[in-house]
Design a protein around this motif. Sequence first.
Motif, PDB file in Angstrom:
ATOM      1  N   LEU A  38     -53.059  43.011   1.083  1.00 41.76           N
ATOM      2  CA  LEU A  38     -53.695  42.690  -0.195  1.00 41.76           C
ATOM      3  C   LEU A  38     -53.692  41.179  -0.387  1.00 41.76           C
ATOM      4  N   GLY A  39     -54.709  40.681  -1.068  1.00 42.01           N
ATOM      5  CA  GLY A  39     -54.849  39.241  -1.234  1.00 42.01           C
ATOM      6  C   GLY A  39     -54.073  38.687  -2.405  1.00 42.01           C
ATOM      7  N   SER A  92     -53.114  52.216  -3.959  1.00 40.43           N
ATOM      8  CA  SER A  92     -52.673  53.349  -3.136  1.00 40.43           C
ATOM      9  C   SER A  92     -51.908  52.907  -1.893  1.00 40.43           C
ATOM     10  N   VAL A  93     -52.256  51.737  -1.342  1.00 38.06           N
ATOM     11  CA  VAL A  93     -51.562  51.275  -0.134  1.00 38.06           C
ATOM     12  C   VAL A  93     -50.092  50.967  -0.411  1.00 38.06           C
ATOM     13  N   VAL A 137     -46.210  53.904  -5.618  1.00 41.21           N
ATOM     14  CA  VAL A 137     -46.862  55.106  -6.147  1.00 41.21           C
ATOM     15  C   VAL A 137     -45.841  56.239  -6.275  1.00 41.21           C
ATOM     16  N   LYS A 138     -45.054  56.441  -5.228  1.00 43.98           N
ATOM     17  CA  LYS A 138     -44.036  57.501  -5.228  1.00 43.98           C
ATOM     18  C   LYS A 138     -42.994  57.250  -6.325  1.00 43.98           C
ATOM     19  N   LEU A 139     -42.564  56.005  -6.481  1.00 45.26           N
ATOM     20  CA  LEU A 139     -41.585  55.652  -7.509  1.00 45.26           C
ATOM     21  C   LEU A 139     -42.112  55.987  -8.896  1.00 45.26           C
ATOM     22  N   ARG A 196     -57.885  44.624  -7.238  1.00 45.66           N
ATOM     23  CA  ARG A 196     -57.233  45.125  -6.022  1.00 45.66           C
ATOM     24  C   ARG A 196     -56.495  46.451  -6.248  1.00 45.66           C
ATOM     25  N   CYS A 197     -56.431  46.918  -7.482  1.00 42.97           N
ATOM     26  CA  CYS A 197     -55.756  48.180  -7.790  1.00 42.97           C
ATOM     27  C   CYS A 197     -56.758  49.325  -7.839  1.00 42.97           C
TER      28      CYS A 197
END
Length: 165
Positions: A35-36, A127-128, A133-135, A151-152
């Motif tokens: 991601l940038g 998602s990356v 995401v899991k947390l 970027r989200c």
Amino acid sequence: MTNHYYRDFLIRNWQERDRIPAAEVIRSVLSEYGLGWEPNGADKDVLQVEEYYLATGGEFWVIEYQNQLVGTGAYYPIKRSEKAVEIRKMYLLSSVRGFGLGKYLLQQLEAAIASRGFLSIWIETASVLAEAVKLYESNGYMPATGVETTRCDRVYVKSLMTNFY
């Protein structure tokens, strides 16, 4: 916030000298996931903590390990719903992941937010960032709509009202 310790990690309020080290932590984690770093966009707030967080009733915390910055976590009030905040800039260097620090940091942010009378917490992520995401999903954050950061591709919300019954 008063200083908190989690194992050998110090969680404390951001100070002016943290501006570049905090930005470097975030840039490093973003690049790890492809991601940038966007100093004039999504990451402008890291370089202008006073304006985005301290002046708006938010907080910006840093995590230190052996006098080195290894993570960040922050929130500020937003207008998505009544008495809402957005948790932002929750990043940990890969070397300090897997010790429960992320979950602890999230719980401390939630406690601080609840103590200030806010009713909901919003989080945007990508998602990356699978661990993030899991947390969030395992800590009561529900998928929502209305991603605002380029970027989200995910947005979550958690209501704090259930804590008061």
